[in-house]
Design a protein around this motif. Structure first.
Motif, mmCIF file in Angstrom:
data_model
loop_
_atom_site.group_PDB
_atom_site.id
_atom_site.type_symbol
_atom_site.label_atom_id
_atom_site.label_comp_id
_atom_site.label_asym_id
_atom_site.label_seq_id
_atom_site.Cartn_x
_atom_site.Cartn_y
_atom_site.Cartn_z
ATOM 1 N N LEU A 191 104.342 84.194 73.360
ATOM 2 C CA LEU A 191 103.556 83.168 72.698
ATOM 3 C C LEU A 191 103.174 83.638 71.297
ATOM 4 C CD1 LEU A 191 101.118 82.386 75.654
ATOM 5 C CD2 LEU A 191 103.032 80.958 74.895
ATOM 6 N N ASP A 192 103.209 82.734 70.325
ATOM 7 C CA ASP A 192 102.747 83.058 68.982
ATOM 8 C C ASP A 192 101.219 83.086 68.951
ATOM 9 O OD1 ASP A 192 105.304 83.225 68.058
ATOM 10 O OD2 ASP A 192 105.114 81.623 66.576
ATOM 11 N N VAL A 193 100.678 84.000 68.162
ATOM 12 C CA VAL A 193 99.234 84.125 68.021
ATOM 13 C C VAL A 193 98.867 84.227 66.547
ATOM 14 C CG1 VAL A 193 97.218 85.571 68.485
ATOM 15 C CG2 VAL A 193 98.928 85.228 70.271
ATOM 16 N N TRP A 194 97.825 83.482 66.177
ATOM 17 C CA TRP A 194 97.219 83.546 64.848
ATOM 18 C C TRP A 194 95.714 83.754 65.035
ATOM 19 C CZ3 TRP A 194 100.608 82.248 60.642
ATOM 20 C CH2 TRP A 194 101.828 81.671 61.008
ATOM 21 N N VAL A 195 95.071 84.420 64.091
ATOM 22 C CA VAL A 195 93.618 84.588 64.166
ATOM 23 C C VAL A 195 92.997 84.268 62.807
ATOM 24 C CG1 VAL A 195 93.760 86.324 65.987
ATOM 25 C CG2 VAL A 195 93.639 87.044 63.595
ATOM 26 N N SER A 196 91.771 83.754 62.839
ATOM 27 C CA SER A 196 91.104 83.369 61.597
ATOM 28 C C SER A 196 90.401 84.558 60.956
ATOM 29 C CB SER A 196 90.088 82.254 61.857
ATOM 30 O OG SER A 196 89.014 82.718 62.653
ATOM 31 N N ILE A 197 90.388 84.542 59.641
ATOM 32 C CA ILE A 197 89.670 85.544 58.849
ATOM 33 C C ILE A 197 88.231 85.075 58.670
ATOM 34 C CG2 ILE A 197 89.558 86.720 56.620
ATOM 35 C CD1 ILE A 197 92.562 86.031 56.294
ATOM 36 N N PRO A 198 87.232 85.911 58.961
ATOM 37 C CA PRO A 198 85.847 85.510 58.664
ATOM 38 C C PRO A 198 85.694 85.181 57.181
ATOM 39 C CG PRO A 198 85.895 87.506 59.996
ATOM 40 C CD PRO A 198 87.312 87.260 59.551
ATOM 41 N N TYR A 199 84.873 84.186 56.898
ATOM 42 C CA TYR A 199 84.725 83.740 55.508
ATOM 43 C C TYR A 199 83.586 84.495 54.826
ATOM 44 C CZ TYR A 199 84.020 80.701 51.467
ATOM 45 O OH TYR A 199 83.886 80.211 50.195
ATOM 46 N N PRO A 200 83.837 85.084 53.660
ATOM 47 C CA PRO A 200 82.793 85.821 52.931
ATOM 48 C C PRO A 200 81.988 84.880 52.020
ATOM 49 C CG PRO A 200 84.896 86.128 51.838
ATOM 50 C CD PRO A 200 85.166 85.224 53.024
ATOM 51 N N PHE A 201 80.843 84.442 52.503
ATOM 52 C CA PHE A 201 80.001 83.534 51.736
ATOM 53 C C PHE A 201 79.515 84.219 50.454
ATOM 54 C CE2 PHE A 201 79.625 82.512 56.197
ATOM 55 C CZ PHE A 201 79.694 81.138 56.234
ATOM 56 N N ILE A 202 79.531 83.486 49.350
ATOM 57 C CA ILE A 202 78.948 84.006 48.127
ATOM 58 C C ILE A 202 77.444 84.089 48.320
ATOM 59 C CG2 ILE A 202 78.507 83.548 45.687
ATOM 60 C CD1 ILE A 202 81.220 82.298 45.482
ATOM 61 N N ASP A 203 76.905 85.294 48.215
ATOM 62 C CA ASP A 203 75.499 85.461 48.541
ATOM 63 C C ASP A 203 75.009 86.791 47.967
ATOM 64 O OD1 ASP A 203 73.470 84.021 50.421
ATOM 65 O OD2 ASP A 203 73.199 86.152 50.823
ATOM 66 N N ASP A 204 73.672 86.882 47.773
ATOM 67 C CA ASP A 204 73.112 88.118 47.253
ATOM 68 C C ASP A 204 72.515 88.994 48.351
ATOM 69 O OD1 ASP A 204 70.920 86.628 47.901
ATOM 70 O OD2 ASP A 204 69.994 86.657 45.913
ATOM 71 N N LYS A 205 72.736 88.599 49.611
ATOM 72 C CA LYS A 205 72.271 89.414 50.720
ATOM 73 C C LYS A 205 73.301 90.508 51.013
ATOM 74 C CE LYS A 205 69.907 85.466 52.849
ATOM 75 N NZ LYS A 205 69.875 84.541 54.013
ATOM 76 N N VAL A 206 72.830 91.602 51.566
ATOM 77 C CA VAL A 206 73.729 92.708 51.884
ATOM 78 C C VAL A 206 74.583 92.342 53.098
ATOM 79 C CG1 VAL A 206 73.897 95.127 52.558
ATOM 80 C CG2 VAL A 206 72.122 94.407 50.949
ATOM 81 N N PHE A 207 75.895 92.389 52.927
ATOM 82 C CA PHE A 207 76.818 92.148 54.033
ATOM 83 C C PHE A 207 76.792 93.313 55.005
ATOM 84 C CE2 PHE A 207 81.217 93.165 55.482
ATOM 85 C CZ PHE A 207 81.374 92.139 56.394
ATOM 86 N N GLY A 208 76.691 94.493 54.452
ATOM 87 C CA GLY A 208 76.714 95.717 55.247
ATOM 88 C C GLY A 208 77.276 96.840 54.398
ATOM 89 N N GLU A 209 77.348 98.004 54.961
ATOM 90 C CA GLU A 209 77.868 99.147 54.213
ATOM 91 C C GLU A 209 79.381 99.212 54.369
ATOM 92 O OE1 GLU A 209 77.492 103.781 54.876
ATOM 93 O OE2 GLU A 209 75.643 102.969 53.974
ATOM 94 N N LEU A 210 80.069 99.405 53.261
ATOM 95 C CA LEU A 210 81.524 99.512 53.272
ATOM 96 C C LEU A 210 81.927 100.599 52.295
ATOM 97 C CD1 LEU A 210 83.926 98.055 54.663
ATOM 98 C CD2 LEU A 210 84.185 96.709 52.584
#
Length: 345
Positions: A125-144
């Motif tokens: 079976l073919d599988v696709w997955v969605s990419i989480p959307y990075p909202f434009i925002d001034d809040k901290v997404f997290g450490e990267l």
């Protein structure tokens, strides 16, 4: 605009739809929404949920194949935290922990990818997955990469997306046995229209996906920004949502016009069978009927993506077995026109 749609509708289709053979992907794929804002959303799909999608059932026994591929579309991994741009107003925006949990959810035991694996046979079976959307925002997404990440520039938003794509691909390779029965094709861009501030981000994301050897999929609403020049955004595959529901101002001619546009711009078509106030009792029959060769011909000539808003194949099977059979017949190219009262075509 609606008058122009009527004009397009009478011009007819030229069968220039995107066909899956162009990229070697399978046809007749189905979107599986994960999470969401409505009551009792499905966060993780089980074997019991998916069996009516993977196999055609008669007498509650599997007797034939059904959909050939699936798109796991992540709205949320828990109530109130959303990865989909249209749902963020109903709660909080997803952060790094949510993005990581989305990956974990996809590979969770006995659900989602592993439930599909359990149901698949010798034809992957073919599988696709969605990419989480990075909202434009001034809040901290997290450490990267050792520092706090904000989504205030395209560069920083892309850094999060490319990191997540790498994490998912690494996990896919780590659980390599899944590839025996599942063929991972690529990633879905979540947003159904391209905001101008996302132009460069989308192009960079899709180019990055290609460097990893996978494809990018887009499922836009017809006439949204970017639909006529979708290839300029480096998408590999696209399928138009018809925007036709039955209980809005747009009649069946909208499906005809969208089909013509899809054939002109070389996209696929989305088949919609929803449940709720905006959906009437025959909108899905219009989608099926107008796909026949005597109308727009997309049943056999186009890449087709199916969506079942506010219901599942399990509920359709148990509550409306006739429509379940019609869906199967359409997938197999055996569907014939179904008339209904006051139908005008």
């Amino acid at each position: 605009m609606y008058e122009r749609v009527r004009e397009l509708a009478v011009e007819g289709s030229i069968y220039g739809y995107y066909h899956p053979a162009a990229q070697g992907v399978q046809n007749h794929i189905c979107v599986l929404p994960c999470g969401g804002i409505f009551e009792h959303p499905i966060y993780k799909w089980t074997v019991s949920d998916l069996k009516y999608y993977v196999k055609y059932h008669a007498g509650d026994q599997p007797v034939d194949s059904m959909f050939n591929g699936f798109v796991f579309k992540g709205y949320s991994v828990e109530k109130g935290r959303y990865m989909h741009p249209l749902h963020a107003a109903f709660g909080q925006q997803a952060n790094r922990q949510d993005w990581e949990q989305w990956t974990e959810s996809l590979f969770a035991p006995d659900t989602n990818l592993k439930a599909l694996y359990a149901l698949a046979d010798d034809s992957p079976l073919d599988v696709w997955v969605s990419i989480p959307y990075p909202f434009i925002d001034d809040k901290v997404f997290g450490e990267l990469h050792g520092s706090a990440l904000y989504f205030d520039t395209t560069e920083r938003r892309f850094a999060a997306i490319s990191w997540w794509i790498d994490q998912f691909i690494a996990r896919w390779h780590a659980e390599s046995y899944l590839s025996q029965k599942l063929h991972f094709r690529g990633f879905l861009w979540q947003r159904e229209s391209i905001n101008e501030y996302d132009d460069e981000l989308v192009k960079r994301t899709n180019a990055y996906i290609r460097t990893k050897g996978f494809l990018s999929l887009w499922l836009p609403y017809y006439a949204s920004y970017g639909t006529t020049n979708w290839k300029d955004f480096n998408f590999d595959v696209a399928a138009y949502h018809t925007n036709y529901y039955g209980n809005t101002m747009y009649d069946y001619q909208w499906v005809n016009a969208v089909s013509y546009s899809a054939s002109y711009y070389n996209t696929g078509i989305q088949m919609i069978y929803g449940k709720g106030p905006i959906y009437n009792g025959t909108h899905h029959l219009d989608h099926f009927n107008l796909g026949l060769p005597e109308y727009q011909g997309y049943m056999k000539h186009s890449f087709i993506v199916y969506q079942f808003p506010n219901q599942t194949m399990k509920t359709i099977y148990s509550e409306n077995i006739v429509d379940y059979i019609r869906i199967y017949m359409f997938i197999k190219g055996l569907y014939t026109k179904i008339p209904y009262p006051n139908m005008v075509y």
